[in-house]
Scaffold this active site. Structure first.
Site, PDB file in Angstrom:
ATOM      1  N   ASP A  25       0.830  -1.214   0.000  1.00  0.00           N
ATOM      2  CA  ASP A  25       0.000   0.000   0.000  1.00  0.00           C
ATOM      3  C   ASP A  25       0.863   1.262   0.000  1.00  0.00           C
ATOM      4  O   ASP A  25       0.574   2.222  -0.717  1.00  0.00           O
ATOM      5  CB  ASP A  25      -0.944  -0.007   1.212  1.00  0.00           C
ATOM      6  CG  ASP A  25      -1.961  -1.148   1.131  1.00  0.00           C
ATOM      7  OD1 ASP A  25      -2.362  -1.501   0.005  1.00  0.00           O
ATOM      8  OD2 ASP A  25      -2.347  -1.684   2.186  1.00  0.00           O
ATOM      9  N   ARG A  62       2.358   1.799  -3.478  1.00  0.00           N
ATOM     10  CA  ARG A  62       1.418   2.453  -4.418  1.00  0.00           C
ATOM     11  C   ARG A  62       1.372   3.961  -4.159  1.00  0.00           C
ATOM     12  O   ARG A  62       1.451   4.773  -5.080  1.00  0.00           O
ATOM     13  CB  ARG A  62       0.025   1.839  -4.239  1.00  0.00           C
ATOM     14  CG  ARG A  62      -0.051   0.449  -4.819  1.00  0.00           C
ATOM     15  CD  ARG A  62      -1.421  -0.193  -4.650  1.00  0.00           C
ATOM     16  NE  ARG A  62      -1.433  -1.480  -5.327  1.00  0.00           N
ATOM     17  CZ  ARG A  62      -2.099  -2.542  -4.905  1.00  0.00           C
ATOM     18  NH1 ARG A  62      -2.829  -2.486  -3.804  1.00  0.00           N
ATOM     19  NH2 ARG A  62      -2.044  -3.672  -5.588  1.00  0.00           N
TER      20      ARG A  62
HETATM   21  O1  LIG Z   1      -6.983  -5.952  -4.438  1.00  0.00           O
HETATM   22  C1  LIG Z   1      -6.877  -7.164  -4.204  1.00  0.00           C
HETATM   23  O2  LIG Z   1      -7.831  -7.948  -4.122  1.00  0.00           O
HETATM   24  C2  LIG Z   1      -5.506  -7.717  -4.001  1.00  0.00           C
HETATM   25  C3  LIG Z   1      -4.825  -6.873  -3.028  1.00  0.00           C
HETATM   26  O3  LIG Z   1      -5.004  -7.020  -1.847  1.00  0.00           O
HETATM   27  C4  LIG Z   1      -4.113  -5.707  -3.541  1.00  0.00           C
HETATM   28  O4  LIG Z   1      -3.659  -5.690  -4.687  1.00  0.00           O
HETATM   29  O5  LIG Z   1      -3.983  -4.753  -2.764  1.00  0.00           O
END
Ligand SMILES: O=C([O-])CC(=O)C(=O)O
Ligand SMILES: NC(=O)C1=CN([C@@H]2O[C@H](COP(=O)(O)OP(=O)(O)OC[C@H]3O[C@@H](n4cnc5c(N)ncnc54)[C@H](O)[C@@H]3O)[C@@H](O)[C@H]2O)C=CC1
Length: 312
Positions: free
Chosen positions: A149, A152
């Protein structure tokens, strides 16, 4: 010898095994899957890449034969369904809870001293599942979400400022879902507070995009992401095997930290040879505390679903 098992040879598991091999993070990597031949095939493929990419880590595949995983130092659990467009991560709980339980029982039997990194979704509650099933201390059963996270978030900030993502440091709290809590106050660009470089409305938009970052990829691809998730799990393995004592946001059972008890949430920790060496507590302001409380409430609700499934 350092040995890592990756359970689930799908998109995330195979990517993680590949990073562990080509970056020579572990000497032996066992890739295990329930589907006949898939893990053996992918392990062989990664091994055949070694002369090209110049690494000597050995990858070995296994179709559900846990004896091959014996005495692993770290186990990465990626087995389970990924979501499809229109689903939330929580929709996966019923199927993945059963998978994570059986996988945890099997890995612990053969590697009782391993550290377990959970990747399967819904992440915080699957970490709970692995923790109660394994009966290991909390520092040895942790979930991967925060590195992904924050990656990103950092990538979006780098794009906005047109600078290298290497310059951006950030921390994030809470569950792995829409209630996650990115912290602008603890986000810097080469030491400069990000709030001095990006105006509030733009930063708010980046935070919203980060919160739904997984969903953005699910919508684009019809299934969830794997390159960044696989690399993030491998980065946690590296910190543990090399006792790097790096600071990462990691999901762990909170026992009083942040005023929260008995809930699995992402918090900054020091990651080293014992798994979580220390949970770092930040002095949150009222707004941050309120956001973390919302996240706690949501994860607790999903934990209760797991408790009810276990009773049924
Ligand atoms: O989005 C999802 O289902 C997989 C995940 O946890 C992500 O990429 O953050
Ligand atoms: N924590 C995070 O940030 C992220 C979590 N995820 C989650 O990771 C999980 C895996 O995602 P993908 O690799 O994309 O899915 P995938 O479908 O490509 O791979 C999953 C693999 O698990 C295997 N599997 C299922 N049951 C098993 C069992 N009992 N034993 C061994 N293997 C078993 C399947 O055969 C399949 O090969 C999903 O739950 C997904 O939501 C994905 C990305 C990020």
């Amino acid at each position: 010898m350092t040995k890592v098992t990756v359970v689930g040879a799908g998109n995330v598991g195979a990517t993680c095994a590949d990073v562990l091999a080509y970056r020579e993070i572990a000497q032996e990597i066992v890739l295990l899957d329930i589907k006949e031949g898939v893990a053996e095939g992918k392990a062989l493929d990664i091994w055949q890449k070694a002369p090209i990419n110049q690494y000597d880590s050995r990858t070995v595949g296994s179709t559900n034969d846990y004896s091959k995983t014996a005495n692993s130092d770290v186990i990465v659990i990626t087995s389970g369904l990924p979501r499809k467009p229109g689903m939330t991560r929580d929709d996966l709980i019923q199927t993945n809870a059963g998978i994570v339980k059986i996988v945890t029982e099997s890995v612990v039997k053969h590697s009782p001293n391993a550290i377990i990194i959970v990747v399967s979704n819904p992440l915080d509650v699957m970490t709970y599942q692995a923790h109660i099933t394994s009966k290991l201390p909390r520092n040895k059963v942790i979930g991967m979400a925060g590195i992904l996270d924050t990656a990103r978030y950092r990538a979006f900030i780098a794009e906005e400022l047109n600078i290298s993502p290497k310059e951006i440091q950030a921390i994030l709290l809470g569950g792995h879902g829409d209630t996650m809590v990115p912290l602008p106050r603890y986000t810097t660009v080469a030491g400069i507070p990000v709030t001095e470089l990006i105006e509030k409305s733009k930063l708010d938009a980046i935070i919203e995009r980060t919160k739904s970052g997984g969903g953005e990829l699910v919508k684009l691809m019809g299934t969830s992401a794997w390159y960044a998730p696989g690399a993030a799990a491998a980065q946690m393995v590296e910190a543990i095997l090399k006792n790097q004592r790096r600071v990462f946001p990691v999901c762990i059972k909170l026992e009083g930290e942040y005023g929260i008890d008995d809930c699995y949430l992402g918090v900054p920790v020091i990651l080293g040879k014992n798994g979580v060496e220390k949970v770092l507590e930040l002095d949150l302001n009222a707004d941050e505390k309120a956001l973390l409380e919302v996240s706690r409430g949501h994860v607790k609700e999903v934990m209760a679903v797991l408790d009810n499934l276990a009773k049924a």
